[in-house]
Structures are given as structure tokens and as C-alpha cells.
Write a protein that holds these residues in place. Structure first.
Motif, PDB file in Angstrom:
ATOM      1  N   TYR A  73       0.828  -1.207   0.000  1.00 48.09           N
ATOM      2  CA  TYR A  73       0.000   0.000   0.000  1.00 48.09           C
ATOM      3  C   TYR A  73       0.860   1.255   0.000  1.00 48.09           C
ATOM      4  O   TYR A  73       0.632   2.187  -0.775  1.00 48.09           O
ATOM      5  N   VAL A  74       1.880   1.241   0.851  1.00 47.58           N
ATOM      6  CA  VAL A  74       2.769   2.401   0.937  1.00 47.58           C
ATOM      7  C   VAL A  74       3.455   2.642  -0.413  1.00 47.58           C
ATOM      8  O   VAL A  74       3.650   3.782  -0.827  1.00 47.58           O
ATOM      9  N   SER A  75       3.762   1.572  -1.130  1.00 49.08           N
ATOM     10  CA  SER A  75       4.444   1.751  -2.417  1.00 49.08           C
ATOM     11  C   SER A  75       3.534   2.488  -3.415  1.00 49.08           C
ATOM     12  O   SER A  75       4.021   3.273  -4.223  1.00 49.08           O
ATOM     13  N   ILE A  76       2.226   2.257  -3.332  1.00 50.82           N
ATOM     14  CA  ILE A  76       1.314   3.001  -4.213  1.00 50.82           C
ATOM     15  C   ILE A  76       1.344   4.481  -3.825  1.00 50.82           C
ATOM     16  O   ILE A  76       1.410   5.367  -4.688  1.00 50.82           O
ATOM     17  N   VAL A  77       1.350   4.733  -2.528  1.00 49.81           N
ATOM     18  CA  VAL A  77       1.388   6.119  -2.061  1.00 49.81           C
ATOM     19  C   VAL A  77       2.689   6.784  -2.499  1.00 49.81           C
ATOM     20  O   VAL A  77       2.695   7.933  -2.970  1.00 49.81           O
ATOM     21  N   PHE A 118       3.070  10.108  -4.947  1.00 52.07           N
ATOM     22  CA  PHE A 118       3.677  11.387  -4.613  1.00 52.07           C
ATOM     23  C   PHE A 118       4.947  11.662  -5.399  1.00 52.07           C
ATOM     24  O   PHE A 118       5.362  12.805  -5.528  1.00 52.07           O
ATOM     25  N   SER A 119       5.571  10.625  -5.954  1.00 54.49           N
ATOM     26  CA  SER A 119       6.813  10.880  -6.683  1.00 54.49           C
ATOM     27  C   SER A 119       6.557  11.311  -8.126  1.00 54.49           C
ATOM     28  O   SER A 119       7.484  11.679  -8.825  1.00 54.49           O
ATOM     29  N   TYR A 127      -5.563   7.626 -11.181  1.00 54.00           N
ATOM     30  CA  TYR A 127      -5.016   8.929 -11.552  1.00 54.00           C
ATOM     31  C   TYR A 127      -3.608   8.789 -12.126  1.00 54.00           C
ATOM     32  O   TYR A 127      -3.287   9.337 -13.184  1.00 54.00           O
ATOM     33  N   VAL A 128      -2.782   8.028 -11.462  1.00 53.95           N
ATOM     34  CA  VAL A 128      -1.403   7.866 -11.930  1.00 53.95           C
ATOM     35  C   VAL A 128      -1.378   7.115 -13.261  1.00 53.95           C
ATOM     36  O   VAL A 128      -0.740   7.554 -14.226  1.00 53.95           O
ATOM     37  N   CYS A 129      -2.078   6.009 -13.325  1.00 56.31           N
ATOM     38  CA  CYS A 129      -1.986   5.165 -14.522  1.00 56.31           C
ATOM     39  C   CYS A 129      -2.613   5.840 -15.740  1.00 56.31           C
ATOM     40  O   CYS A 129      -2.042   5.814 -16.822  1.00 56.31           O
ATOM     41  N   ALA A 130      -3.783   6.453 -15.557  1.00 51.27           N
ATOM     42  CA  ALA A 130      -4.438   7.075 -16.701  1.00 51.27           C
ATOM     43  C   ALA A 130      -3.658   8.286 -17.181  1.00 51.27           C
ATOM     44  O   ALA A 130      -3.771   8.696 -18.340  1.00 51.27           O
ATOM     45  N   SER A 131      -2.844   8.882 -16.300  1.00 52.90           N
ATOM     46  CA  SER A 131      -2.057  10.050 -16.699  1.00 52.90           C
ATOM     47  C   SER A 131      -0.726   9.669 -17.307  1.00 52.90           C
ATOM     48  O   SER A 131       0.059  10.536 -17.666  1.00 52.90           O
ATOM     49  N   LEU A 139      14.628   2.891  -9.042  1.00 58.14           N
ATOM     50  CA  LEU A 139      14.202   2.654  -7.668  1.00 58.14           C
ATOM     51  C   LEU A 139      12.693   2.392  -7.605  1.00 58.14           C
ATOM     52  O   LEU A 139      12.236   1.405  -7.032  1.00 58.14           O
ATOM     53  N   LEU A 140      11.953   3.294  -8.254  1.00 58.62           N
ATOM     54  CA  LEU A 140      10.501   3.129  -8.274  1.00 58.62           C
ATOM     55  C   LEU A 140      10.110   1.845  -8.980  1.00 58.62           C
ATOM     56  O   LEU A 140       9.215   1.121  -8.555  1.00 58.62           O
TER      57      LEU A 140
END
Lengths: 125, 53, 464
Positions: free
Chosen positions: C168-172, C176-177, C257-261, C286-287
Motif C-alpha cells: 500500500y505504501v508503495s502506491i502512495v 507522490f513521486s 489517476y497515476v496510470c491514466a495520466s 528505484l521506483l
């Protein structure tokens, strides 16, 4: 109301029942795969001109495709692979009938069994 | 490296599966069927959850 | 938190162990579901475009909020292993309960299969080695997790809590990155989702997308399976389930939001690794590695929870003799339904080797939707047979009967969506449930004790 005493099931009977369930599970899950029933109607609308513009991709999209390692040729089959939705009324009606029939049977038969349970449970006291 | 990992995965699977089979056999022969299947639904509630309206 | 595993045969009885808290309930619910953000939800984009994926994210979110509310009320009152199975048994009747348990076992086992396939495929994709087969990783996943489940529920769910939290934290972190507050730098939503391509199939595409929209949240209702192992079910279950639902709504919104963008919808709709691909596209190794690991962890957490839940449902069937009572055995030392765990293991393995991801997901969704349909009717009957005030409820959901009606309507829409994609499979599945119901009603039920099935200390239901 008299108490219902279920018969004890023999070992062989238990094993047989387990086998029935396992076979049923495999048939239900595996048969549609085998018969090729699974999967929606998707087909490729082929285009002659294989350029990003023809595929409807703007420069931003094109740059992302390229970043992902695609060329217009390799991306063509992904982009043009489209669903063709249509409502097949006979199948829809059959499906609805099967579903509704199933649920009606479930609730009716359950209710019959449930009344027994309630009678036995609450008349004992 | 990945191929080694894949063999290791098979190894782990087999070892753990065998251990479970062994433990299953051990438990089933040590305890009687009455004890093993003595769990009853709702029995814990009677003790742990006081039922008041 | 440790609990001594005393070889506990107190007296001559063994039962499941009450050791879990609300955090475990959260881990069980979110753990099962979170993998849906890493793969699966994005097929909704394939069905109807990027905007359709967002619409179903919200609408199906509403469906599941109803599920969570309804489930919390019923299960905080009927707290027994088997969850919805025990609910159905007390409220609707034995045959319904039998079917619900089968829905549960199918939904979870097929979800477990999907998770294992996903995990195997992810490793193979990462390795990029010619001739590397995913079967070894599938086998290791399923067997290791079964072993973990066999050894005890507390450890199983502690592990689940940790790996779910990391995923979960990795999605967050990913969210933010990519500087979500500015468009244009990394995120290019307005160039990727244009008025021209937002709904490529129009509104029928949105309806069709419901099928995979389910995947954003499928499995959250599994929290109820822990009912017999939670220390205080009346409080922990509603709390853990609701917290889980909120967590998932946030994760789903961020993921979309991230994926569609970052990806054109045609690609997004067909990739198996939307989040991992998004991380790759940021260009940060890293990501990329973080999301690779998170994908694996999410799949593990999900499969782990599924084994837990499917085994509990199967166990309950045995305990009431709906299936041979042999399955109702509890391990005297580890206090787990060990025979059920072992029995379901080869079935999951077999399907993981023969089915593909898409099909396994569809089986799972089908059983899930059948179950939600039942839940909407179930809550109506529950309120009618035992009106508020007649029994003690751990939690009472607001706005009744609105959530039930919403849930029922959305189930009908989802059935239609499944018809658009997998109609004949749906008919085959229902035919199976129908036949096995006949088998149960006319043959198997004779081995079942009648009054003893009703175990709750409730007054007689109204109308009987």
C-alpha cells in the motif's frame, strides 16, 4: 414435532461425496475453458496505414508507446483489437431466465428447509 | 540466477508439501476423530460474548 | 504479540483460536483486495476506455460500500467462521447457505489462482530469461502460503499485515513521486484522455467495464471469515471492514489517476502490470523495483487471505455436515482447519497450471456477484425476521433499505456487463450451481441435523 435424526454416513459414502463435489467443480470450471466459451468477442480492425496518426495516437501517446518499446507496426494489433458489443437478445433472455429461475429455486427450497430448522429448534424448548 | 530460483521454488514446494502430509498423518493417527471434529459453531459466543438486548 | 501454541486440547475439545484484532481484519480484507490495483482493474479500461474505468471505480465503490455496511451489520451479529455462509444459514435457509459457501470457496480459490499466476508471470517478465516457466513460482506461492495457513492464523495474518502495508505504501510513494499536483511534467492526463477517446465505446462500454470494476474491491467482504478467530467480533469486524473500504477507495483513486495520466488507454487496458509499468515510465529504477516487489507482495497477501477464507468456508460446510464432517477437523496444535486447507491446495494448483489469468479472474468475479446479489436480499430478510431491537446488533447500518437496493441494482448491471463479455460462461456456472443445489436438496441434506444448525442465541424469527 419429532426430532430428525440424520443417518450416519459411512466412510465410503463420505469419500464418494467428496469425489462428486470435486468432479463437479472441475467440470464447471474447466469445461467452459475447454469448449472455448470463455472470452469476449474481440477482433482486430486492421488498418493499412500503420502510423501513429492513423492509429489515433497524438504525439504524447506516441512517445509513451515508443518508451514502452512499441512501433506503429507492433502497437497496431493492440490498438485496433476492439470489442464489438452487441446485445444478443435470445442469449440475454436465456441468461436472465436461468439466473432468476436459479434464485427462485434457491429461496423457495431454502425456505422449506428453514421452516424445519426453526420448528425443531424452537419447539424443543 | 532465475533458473536457480525456479529450482529452489520447486524444492521449497516439495519440502513443505511433504511436511504438511507428514504432519497430517501424524495428527490423524495421534488424535481421535471425535476430538479433531469437536468444534461447534456458536459455542465460543456463549462464553465470550454476553448476549443481552 | 505472541501467543504460546500450547498443544491445546482443553478437555476433549479443540476449536479455532480467538487471537485476532482489528488490524488483522483490515489486513485480511485489504490484503485480498489490494492486488486488484496492481492488475485487473485496468481491464475495465480495455472494456470501455480510461474514463469508464474511473466511473466504475466510483460506482462500484458505492456497491462495495453497501456491501461493507450490510456485511458489518449482519456479521457483527452472526459471528461465526464461514461468514456469509453462517449468515445465510440463520437468515435464509440451508440450501442458500450451501450455495453461498460454494460462491465463497470458488471466488477465493479462483482469486488465489489468479494471484499465483500473476506472481509467476511477474517474475518471468522481470527475469526476461528464455524458457523460464512460471509454474515453479506458482507452486512455491500456493504451497508456501498453504503451509503458513496450516501453521496458524495469527502468524498468517501478521505476515499479511506487513506485506499489505508495504504494498500500500508503495502506491502512495509512486503517487507522490510523480508530482500529482502538477499536470504536464510527468502526468499528462489531458493529452492521454481526450474527449475523443475517453469513452471509445460510448456508454455501453461503461456498463461492460463494470465486470472488471469489481476487481478494484473484490474480496473485502472476506473479513467476515475471521469472525470466529477475532477477539471481539462485534467491534473488530465492522471497524476493520470499514477502515479497509476507506483505504481501498483511496488506493483505487490514486491508482487510476497515476496510470491514466501515464499510459494510453489501449495499452493500459491490456497490460498485466499497470502500476509496475507506470513506475517504469517514470524512468526511476528505484521506483520500478519498488513497484515490482509491491506487485509480488500484493499477490502474496491476496493469495494468503484467500487460502484463509476459502478454508474457513469449506470447514464450516463440513462442520454442519453439508459436506462430509471429515473436513471439520481442527488441528489440535495450530488450531486451524487443516484438512480443508490441504484439500483445497491441489485444486488451486491444478487450476493455476491450466487456466489463464483472465479466465480465473472472471470465475472469481462471477461467484462474487452471485454472492452480492444474495447479500442484498439477505439484509432485507434479516431486518424483517429480527427487527431492530429484537436482538443485539454489534453495528447497525444507516439508511436501510437504501444500501440494499443500490447493491441489488448494481448487481443487475454487473450481470449485464458479464453477459456482454462472458455470457455463456455465466450460464454454465449457474447451471453448475443449480445442479449441485439439486444434489444437496434432494440427497445430501439428509445427513444434516436440523435444529442444531441454528446456533445463535436469538428469539424465534418473526413470521415463523
Amino acid at each position: 414435532m419429532s426430532r430428525y435424526t440424520p443417518p450416519e454416513q459411512s466412510k465410503a459414502g463420505q469419500v464418494f461425496d467428496i469425489a462428486v463435489v470435486v468432479v463437479a467443480i472441475f467440470v464447471a470450471l474447466w469445461l467452459p475453458l475447454k469448449l472455448g466459451l470463455a472470452g469476449a468477442a474481440k477482433s482486430i480492425d486492421a488498418l493499412d496505414a500503420k502510423t501513429w496518426e492513423a492509429l489515433g495516437q497524438n504525439p504524447t501517446m506516441a512517445s509513451i508507446w515508443e518508451k514502452l518499446g512499441y512501433t506503429p507496426e507492433t502497437a497496431h494489433d493492440i490498438i485496433q483489437n476492439r470489442f464489438h458489443y452487441f446485445i444478443d437478445w435470445p442469449t440475454l433472455i436465456i441468461m436472465a431466465a436461468v439466473l432468476i429461475g436459479y434464485f427462485i429455486f434457491l429461496f423457495r427450497a431454502s425456505d422449506r428447509e428453514y421452516r424445519d430448522v426453526i420448528n425443531e429448534k424452537f419447539d424443543d424448548k | 540466477m532465475w533458473t536457480v530460483l525456479s529450482y529452489a521454488s520447486w524444492g521449497i514446494s516439495i519440502v513443505l508439501a511433504l511436511w504438511m502430509l507428514y504432519d497430517w498423518f501424524k495428527i490423524d493417527t495421534t488424535f481421535s476423530e471425535e476430538v479433531l471434529t469437536s468444534s461447534r459453531e456458536g459455542e465460543l459466543e456463549a462464553v465470550s460474548e454476553k448476549h443481552r438486548i | 504479540m505472541t501467543i504460546a501454541l500450547e498443544p491445546a486440547v482443553h478437555g476433549d475439545k479443540v476449536s479455532l483460536l480467538r487471537v485476532l484484532g482489528p488490524a488483522h481484519v483490515w489486513a485480511l480484507g485489504v490484503g485480498i483486495v489490494l492486488v486488484g490495483e496492481f492488475t485487473g482493474w485496468n481491464f475495465a479500461a480495455d472494456k470501455g476506455g480510461a474514463l469508464a474505468a474511473l466511473i466504475v471505480c466510483w460506482v462500484v465503490g458505492l456497491l462495495y460500500t453497501s456491501v461493507a455496511m450490510i456485511d458489518s451489520e449482519v456479521t457483527s451479529t452472526v459471528a461465526a467462521a464461514g461468514g456469509q455462509y453462517a449468515q445465510a444459514k440463520h437468515i435464509v435457509g440451508p440450501l442458500m447457505a450451501f450455495n453461498v459457501a460454494l460462491f465463497l470457496v470458488f471466488a477465493y480459490t479462483m482469486l488465489e489462482v489468479s494471484d499465483a499466476i500473476l506472481l509467476g508471470d511477474t517474475i518471468v517478465a522481470k527475469a526476461g530469461v528464455e524458457g523460464l516457466n512460471h509454474n515453479a513460482f506458482i507452486a512455491a506461492t500456493i504451497v508456501t502460503l498453504a503451509w503458513l495457513n496450516y501453521r496458524g492464523v495469527l502468524m498468517t495474518l501478521n505476515v499479511n499485515f506487513v506485506i499489505t502495508a508495504v504494498a500500500y505504501v508503495s502506491i502512495v510513494i509512486l503517487f507522490f513521486s510523480v508530482s500529482p499536483w502538477t499536470q504536464g511534467a510527468v502526468l499528462k492526463l489531458n493529452e492521454l484522455v481526450t474527449p475523443g477517446n475517453a469513452l471509445p465505446y460510448g456508454w455501453i462500454g461503461v456498463i461492460a467495464a463494470f465486470q472488471f470494476g469489481i476487481w478494484y474491491y473484490l474480496g473485502i467482504e472476506g473479513t467476515t471469515q475471521a469472525a470466529e478467530e477475532v477477539r471481539s467480533p462485534a467491534r473488530s469486524l465492522p471497524y476493520g471492514t470499514m477502515a479497509g473500504m476507506i483505504t481501498l477507495l483511496i488506493a483505487a483513486a490514486m491508482t487510476w489517476y497515476v496510470c491514466a495520466s501515464m499510459m494510453p488507454w489501449e495499452y493500459l487496458g491490456t497490460t498485466y502490470y499497470p502500476l509496475w509499468d507506470a513506475a517504469k515510465l517514470t524512468g526511476s529504477p528505484l521506483l520500478e523495483n519498488l513497484l515490482f516487489i509491491a506487485t509480488l507482495l500484493a499477490a502474496l497477501a491476496s493469495a494468503n487471505g484467500c487460502i484463509n477464507d476459502a478454508a474457513r468456508a469449506w470447514f464450516s460446510l463440513g462442520r454442519d455436515r453439508y459436506l462430509p464432517s471429515w473436513f471439520a477437523a481442527v488441528h489440535p496444535k495450530y488450531r486451524t482447519p487443516y484438512r480443508s486447507i490441504l484439500f483445497l491446495l491441489p485444486i488451486a494448483l491444478a487450476f493455476a497450471f491450466i487456466a489463464d489469468l483472465n479466465q480465473a479472474i472472471t470465475f472469481s468475479i462471477l461467484s462474487g456477484v452471485l454472492q452480492y446479489t444474495f447479500m442484498s436480499i439477505n439484509i432485507m430478510m434479516f431486518r424483517k425476521k429480527w427487527p431492530l431491537g429484537s436482538i443485539r446488533r454489534g453495528y447497525t447500518h444507516p439508511f436501510h433499505p437504501l444500501p440494499a437496493i443500490v447493491l441489488f441494482c448494481l448487481c443487475v448491471v454487473t450481470f449485464f456487463a458479464i453477459f456482454l463479455g462472458f455470457g455463456s460462461q455465466l450460464i454454465a456456472m449457474v447451471a453448475f450451481y443449480f445442479l449441485i443445489s439439486l444434489w444437496f436438496h434432494f440427497y445430501r441434506y439428509k445427513f444434516v441435523r436440523r435444529g442444531a444448525q441454528f446456533t445463535m442465541p436469538w428469539p424465534k424469527p418473526q413470521g415463523y
